[in-house]
Scaffold this motif. Structure first.
Motif, PDB file in Angstrom:
ATOM      1  N   ASN A 289       0.856  -1.189   0.000  1.00  0.00           N
ATOM      2  CA  ASN A 289       0.000   0.000   0.000  1.00  0.00           C
ATOM      3  C   ASN A 289       0.892   1.239   0.000  1.00  0.00           C
ATOM      4  OD1 ASN A 289       0.397   1.046   2.796  1.00  0.00           O
ATOM      5  ND2 ASN A 289      -0.543  -0.890   3.364  1.00  0.00           N
ATOM      6  N   ASP A 290       0.331   2.358  -0.368  1.00  0.00           N
ATOM      7  CA  ASP A 290       1.127   3.569  -0.574  1.00  0.00           C
ATOM      8  C   ASP A 290       1.861   4.033   0.681  1.00  0.00           C
ATOM      9  OD1 ASP A 290       0.155   3.410  -3.131  1.00  0.00           O
ATOM     10  OD2 ASP A 290      -1.238   5.084  -2.935  1.00  0.00           O
ATOM     11  N   ALA A 291       1.221   3.965   1.846  1.00  0.00           N
ATOM     12  CA  ALA A 291       1.877   4.399   3.084  1.00  0.00           C
ATOM     13  C   ALA A 291       3.081   3.507   3.398  1.00  0.00           C
ATOM     14  CB  ALA A 291       0.884   4.388   4.243  1.00  0.00           C
TER      15      ALA A 291
ATOM     16  N   THR B 286      -5.514  10.620  -5.740  1.00  0.00           N
ATOM     17  CA  THR B 286      -4.993   9.973  -4.546  1.00  0.00           C
ATOM     18  C   THR B 286      -3.513  10.287  -4.338  1.00  0.00           C
ATOM     19  OG1 THR B 286      -6.515   8.157  -4.984  1.00  0.00           O
ATOM     20  CG2 THR B 286      -4.803   7.777  -3.333  1.00  0.00           C
TER      21      THR B 286
ATOM     22  N   THR C 277      -0.676  10.108  -1.100  1.00  0.00           N
ATOM     23  CA  THR C 277      -0.357   9.725   0.274  1.00  0.00           C
ATOM     24  C   THR C 277       0.914  10.469   0.673  1.00  0.00           C
ATOM     25  OG1 THR C 277      -1.315   7.546  -0.073  1.00  0.00           O
ATOM     26  CG2 THR C 277       0.164   7.795   1.811  1.00  0.00           C
TER      27      THR C 277
END
Length: 111
Positions: A73-75, A105, A107
């Motif tokens: 995921n991006d985080a 989107t 992050t």
């Protein structure tokens, strides 16, 4: 007021999600205090060689050693990217990293 500089880098990559492979065109950004031109070129070279060249056109699930075992995921990507870049970029005093995977989107990881 402090001025900031944001340098952006693009890469395309995919990763597995269940039985599917998902591809994205990413924009990775580093925000930091304003640099002179020589420092900007140096920062660009570091990010390009230590990160972007390792990610571009790769399968992030299998093809990038420093992402093995990282949640997809991006985080989590941003935390792994910072772990990889922190030593090389510390002297530039970065303030935040951001990863954009589509126009809606972004992050952000505050450092």
């Amino acid at each position: 007021m402090d001025a900031e500089l944001t340098k952006s880098f693009t890469f395309s990559a995919s990763h597995a999600r269940g039985m599917r492979s998902i591809g994205s065109n990413y924009i990775f950004s580093v925000t930091l205090p304003v640099l002179d031109e020589a420092e900007e070129r140096e920062l660009e070279a570091i990010v390009q060689s230590e990160l972007i060249s390792q990610l571009h056109t790769r399968d992030l699930t299998e093809g990038v050693d420093f992402l093995k075992g990282v949640e997809m995921n991006d985080a989590a990507f941003l935390r792994a990217f910072w772990s990889r870049l922190s030593g090389s970029l510390a002297r530039f005093k970065p303030r935040r990293l951001a990863l954009q995977r589509d126009p809606r989107t972004v992050t952000t990881l505050h450092l």
